[in-house]
Scaffold this motif. Structure first.
Motif, mmCIF file in Angstrom:
data_model
loop_
_atom_site.group_PDB
_atom_site.id
_atom_site.type_symbol
_atom_site.label_atom_id
_atom_site.label_comp_id
_atom_site.label_asym_id
_atom_site.label_seq_id
_atom_site.Cartn_x
_atom_site.Cartn_y
_atom_site.Cartn_z
ATOM 1 N N ALA A 23 -48.144 16.104 -32.857
ATOM 2 C CA ALA A 23 -48.714 14.718 -32.880
ATOM 3 C C ALA A 23 -47.846 14.054 -31.502
ATOM 4 N N GLN A 24 -46.147 13.996 -31.883
ATOM 5 C CA GLN A 24 -45.786 13.256 -31.152
ATOM 6 C C GLN A 24 -45.951 13.360 -29.702
ATOM 7 N N VAL A 25 -45.951 14.952 -28.991
ATOM 8 C CA VAL A 25 -46.408 14.632 -27.431
ATOM 9 C C VAL A 25 -47.952 13.842 -27.432
ATOM 10 N N PHE A 26 -48.990 14.353 -28.293
ATOM 11 C CA PHE A 26 -50.162 12.934 -27.766
ATOM 12 C C PHE A 26 -49.170 11.517 -27.723
ATOM 13 N N GLY A 150 -46.694 26.860 -27.924
ATOM 14 C CA GLY A 150 -46.340 26.740 -26.188
ATOM 15 C C GLY A 150 -47.729 27.649 -25.374
ATOM 16 N N ALA A 151 -47.958 28.683 -25.869
ATOM 17 C CA ALA A 151 -49.475 28.672 -25.748
ATOM 18 C C ALA A 151 -50.319 27.655 -24.716
ATOM 19 N N LEU A 152 -50.482 26.997 -26.505
ATOM 20 C CA LEU A 152 -51.316 25.682 -26.498
ATOM 21 C C LEU A 152 -51.447 25.009 -25.679
ATOM 22 N N PRO A 159 -47.853 17.517 -19.274
ATOM 23 C CA PRO A 159 -46.696 18.221 -18.847
ATOM 24 C C PRO A 159 -45.054 19.220 -20.042
ATOM 25 N N ALA A 160 -44.869 20.333 -19.892
ATOM 26 C CA ALA A 160 -44.054 20.891 -20.443
ATOM 27 C C ALA A 160 -43.220 20.440 -20.625
ATOM 28 N N SER A 161 -42.355 19.698 -19.818
ATOM 29 C CA SER A 161 -41.361 18.388 -20.293
ATOM 30 C C SER A 161 -41.133 17.715 -21.932
ATOM 31 N N VAL A 162 -42.849 17.461 -21.546
ATOM 32 C CA VAL A 162 -42.615 16.359 -22.213
ATOM 33 C C VAL A 162 -42.731 17.085 -24.158
ATOM 34 N N TRP A 163 -43.147 18.304 -23.810
ATOM 35 C CA TRP A 163 -43.593 19.179 -25.097
ATOM 36 C C TRP A 163 -41.836 19.873 -25.566
ATOM 37 N N ARG A 187 -45.800 29.986 -23.577
ATOM 38 C CA ARG A 187 -46.794 29.163 -22.730
ATOM 39 C C ARG A 187 -46.574 30.494 -21.194
ATOM 40 N N ARG A 188 -45.284 31.149 -20.906
ATOM 41 C CA ARG A 188 -45.914 32.955 -19.640
ATOM 42 C C ARG A 188 -46.759 33.780 -20.480
#
Lengths: 199, 644
Positions: A23-26, A150-152, A159-163, A187-188
């Motif tokens: 939720a915070q990422v969004f 990470g997979a999601l 971008p990954a940095s936001v996560w 993620r990988r």
């Protein structure tokens, strides 16, 4: 765009933390966001499903039945239980972890045999990943929720940095390293299986 | 003066993602509230917990909700703004002061939050507390998201002072435990109002109360006029074929299900804005009242002589949802109910085809995935290593009739323990046990016990215990003392030794209370030690004036964890005894147990139960426990150094 997410797991697995991160990422990405959760008795080892919705304007905090775009499963049976709420051809990203409900422990029921095919009855894409063993490898058994996130993250456009930034803000300081490692492992894992950002 | 301008924000900040409960707490703090009191209860708990983030106000977990409201009333009379927070059933406990403070009115703004639990996610009933507003003649504000939870709480204090009334904020699970974005407007400077002794207003002797009752009725009239004018209720005009009167979370469901329809959104849930309702009803063809749980608005709207659809269409039990609202409305438009046809003003027209034309018909319900309905259910369970499990194991073994209470330990009612006979409300176990002793035939009556948690005992277990002594009808009382209010997320209570801010506080001794109220045999046992629990319980059945305090800290708070239990396959005779307490850490593999090493806390209950020592304390891998539990229990206490 993938808008409506269900996070399905068992009380104590870190589903609410995963919900908060998502939720915070969004919110950080500028969307209107709502989450819906259930606390209290339901958290004591029972089914815990929470919802995260994003968009220009979100009304109901819970996703209407059959409209979930992505199920994030922290436990396989719970991911499957949520399947009727998935949009036909929706995405399932689930840990392969199995936690026996009490009725299975007492021998009154059997844990169902769940495979990718079981999910493909409704889902368009299914990714079942060894999140628990990856979490152990990351150095903290409780980070399997971050492996799944990470997979999601690979299939979303943010971008990954936001996560990583949100995860660092939300987890206990001592565990930031393990959580970020778990996230990047997840993620990988997905990177090897699916093309990115086609949401 | 509370006007539409009240809702214009003075300053903009970055919107924050907040739970409804956090938003209520922030709204109260920024409205200048300086005293906050409550008792934990899902879904209200996080309001008080959030208030503890503000160091410059008084925040407390009160002994129970009645005390919380009384503290808050005192603060209000003294001249400061104050808030009392509780779950829906908590307001039953606080109903006594509520029904009279409404006569007294306030000095400093007084707000009461009731967080209702439609669907009973974590409650024993799903009462609709909007009735309390009508019952006590107190205005109710009902937010639809976190922004409104914040805004409404701020304005509630203003309404309270302007109309000299307590104000109820009614939330529900889907408001309290949902998050959405909130823009805040900064902290308001609110001073203390000067104190003046005013017996006519604050001493409710009959003569004073009679005069105050008249002013309560005048106040309700003024509030009804305010309801018509305030920005709290608003009409969102859309298609005039269907109009919805709704509020709270139901508003969100309606907006998503029928985005084109006209909506009258009620933010002030009581008293109702009659003029606005009449204006709205006159302009729409088919009027629906969409409200979760009871027909609170519907009955009042019908009493205005307005035809509408309500509980004849929507369920009165459980939560609503986008799907339910859409499905029920479409179904009802297809039906031939005369009231509905009359409203349409055309017996043959209307119905689903018109709905489709209006662009309202959309999407079919999803097909269920075959088999997902028959999956093994996963109800909540006592945690692995929970100290309550051993006590329930003994209760079941002795075949007792156990009157239960409210808390984590209510889960002892679920299979396979199935150890409880009753659960009603906070503190009821002890009174029920007394009544069952009186009502059951002698052979069964002798087996009745009460089971109550430490926090629940403090909340409302002491008075029934006094009653037992006074009326000389005894039943053993087992107090499960895990040192915290566990179910709601580990809050302190008067016997825990710490307060709402997690600071040390004087610890009320449960055993001293039990002795002081005339219980003769008070014994403290280690909750994990099945032998001691069983011995104490057998003794108590002969001496029913006993109180057994089964003490061990909640496993989720216990600082030291021991190694998981070990299992020696060669010693197992597949008797299945170890699986009977239903520990989630002991899985079944064929007919044998298998220790889930991630979940197992090494509490040693299964070690004590296993007759063959096939399960043993894992602290020193090779060292089998003696099978009586002492090793495992001590091993747990000493961080893994078992003493074999």
């Amino acid at each position: 765009m993938l808008k409506d997410f269900a996070i399905a797991g068992v009380g104590g697995q870190g589903g609410l933390l995963a919900t908060t991160v998502l939720a915070q990422v969004f919110a950080e990405a500028g969307f209107d966001v709502k989450t819906s959760e259930v606390h209290g008795m339901a958290q004591r080892g029972g089914t815990v499903t929470s919802y995260v919705r994003r968009g220009q304007k979100v009304f109901s905090p819970a996703v209407p039945a059959g409209k979930v775009d992505v199920i994030v499963g922290l436990e396989l049976l719970e991911a499957y239980r949520e399947l009727p709420n998935l949009k036909p051809s929706g995405v399932v990203v689930s840990s392969d972890e199995k936690i026996a409900p009490i009725s299975v422990i007492t021998g009154d029921a059997e844990y169902p045999n769940l495979t990718e095919e079981s999910f493909l009855q409704r889902a368009g894409e299914v990714y079942i990943l060894p999140a628990l063993s990856m979490a152990l490898e990351a150095g903290n058994v409780r980070t399997s929720n971050m492996v799944c996130l990470g997979a999601l993250s690979w299939i979303l456009e943010i971008p990954a940095s936001v996560w990583e930034n949100e995860i660092s803000k939300l987890v206990p300081e001592k565990t930031i390293g393990a959580n970020l490692k778990a996230f990047s492992m997840g993620r990988r894992w997905m990177e090897k299986r699916r093309s990115p950002n086609i949401s | 003066m509370v006007t539409q301008d009240t809702f214009k924000r003075t300053s903009d900040s970055n919107p924050r993602l907040l739970y409804g409960n956090e938003a209520i707490a922030l709204g109260a703090y920024e409205a200048g509230c300086t005293v906050a009191a409550g008792y934990p209860g899902t879904p209200s708990t996080e309001i008080i917990e959030t208030m503890t983030r503000f160091p410059d106000i008084h925040v407390e977990w009160s002994t129970n909700e009645k005390v919380a409201l009384e503290v808050v009333i005192g603060a209000s009379i003294a001249g400061v703004r104050a808030i009392a927070c509780m779950k829906h059933v908590g307001l039953n406990v606080a109903a006594d002061p509520l029904m009279t403070v409404t006569y007294m009115g306030v000095r400093g703004g007084l707000v009461i939050v009731t967080a209702d639990d439609p669907g009973m996610h974590s409650s024993q009933n799903e009462q609709d507390n909007r009735w309390f507003g009508k019952f006590a003649k107190v205005p109710i504000l009902e937010p639809s998201d976190s922004q409104e939870a914040y805004d409404f709480t701020r304005v509630a204090f203003d309404i309270s002072e302007e109309f000299d009334t307590p104000v109820i904020i009614r939330s529900t699970t889907r408001i309290s435990h949902a998050r959405s974005l909130v823009a805040t407007s900064g902290k308001k400077a609110v001073g203390r109002k000067p104190y003046e002794k005013d017996m006519a207003k604050y001493v409710m002797l009959p003569a004073n109360a009679r005069r105050r009752k008249v002013s309560v009725l005048e106040r309700v009239k003024k509030l009804a006029e305010f309801s018509d004018e305030a920005g709290l209720n608003r009409i969102e005009w859309g298609d005039d074929y269907i109009g919805f009167i709704t509020g709270g979370i139901s508003y969100q469901y309606v907006k998503e299900a029928f985005p084109e329809a006209s909506v009258l959104k009620l933010g002030l849930a009581y008293p109702l804005p009659e003029k606005v309702i009449r204006e709205f009803a006159a302009r729409v063809k088919c009027l629906y009242v969409v409200e979760e749980l009871d027909d609170f608005w519907e009955t009042q709207i019908r009493a205005m002589g307005i035809t509408c659809r309500g509980k004849d269409v929507f369920p009165g039990a459980g939560e609503l949802s986008v799907g339910i609202v859409k499905q029920k409305v479409l179904w009802s438009l297809g039906c031939t109910d005369p009231g509905c046809g009359e409203k349409r003003g055309d017996a043959s027209g209307g119905g689903p085809s018109n709905v489709a034309e209006a662009g309202l018909l959309n999407a079919a319900e999803p097909d269920l995935v075959p088999g997902t309905r028959s999956l093994p259910a996963r109800p909540p369970v006592l945690c692995p290593g929970c100290p309550h499990r051993a006590v329930y194991y003994v209760i079941k073994k002795l075949g007792l009739v156990a009157c239960g209470d409210i808390g984590c330990y209510t889960l002892g009612a679920l299979p396979p323990l199935s150890s409880l006979d009753t659960t009603t409300c906070m503190g009821a176990s002890i009174g029920h046990a007394q009544g069952m002793r009186l009502g059951l035939p002698a052979d069964k009556a002798g087996k009745v016990v009460a089971v109550i948690g430490d926090s629940t005992f403090m909340h409302s277990g002491i008075t029934p215990l006094i009653n037992m002594t006074y009326n000389q009808v005894d039943a053993p009382v087992i107090i499960l003392d895990n040192g915290t209010t566990a179910m709601t997320g580990h809050q302190g209570h008067p016997a825990s030794g710490w307060n709402a801010r997690h600071k040390e506080s004087p610890k009320v001794a449960i055993e001293e209370i039990a002795r002081a109220v005339g219980r003769r045999d008070v014994e403290v046992v280690d909750a994990y030690d099945t032998k001691s629990v069983e011995r104490a319980l057998r003794k108590a059945l002969d001496q029913p004036s006993a109180v057994i305090i089964a003490r061990a800290p909640c496993v989720l708070l216990a600082r030291k964890k021991t190694q998981p239990v070990k299992f020696d396959l060669s010693l197992c005779v597949e008797c299945g005894l170890c699986l009977r307490p239903g520990c989630p850490a002991l899985e079944r593999e064929g007919r044998k147990p298998k220790v889930n090493e991630i979940l197992c806390t090494g509490c040693g209950l299964c070690v004590q139960i296993c007759p063959r020592n096939a399960l043993f304390a894992g602290a020193k891998g090779e060292c089998p426990g003696p099978g009586d539990g002492v090793t495992a229990v001590e091993g747990r206490r000493e961080g893994g150094d078992s003493t074999c």
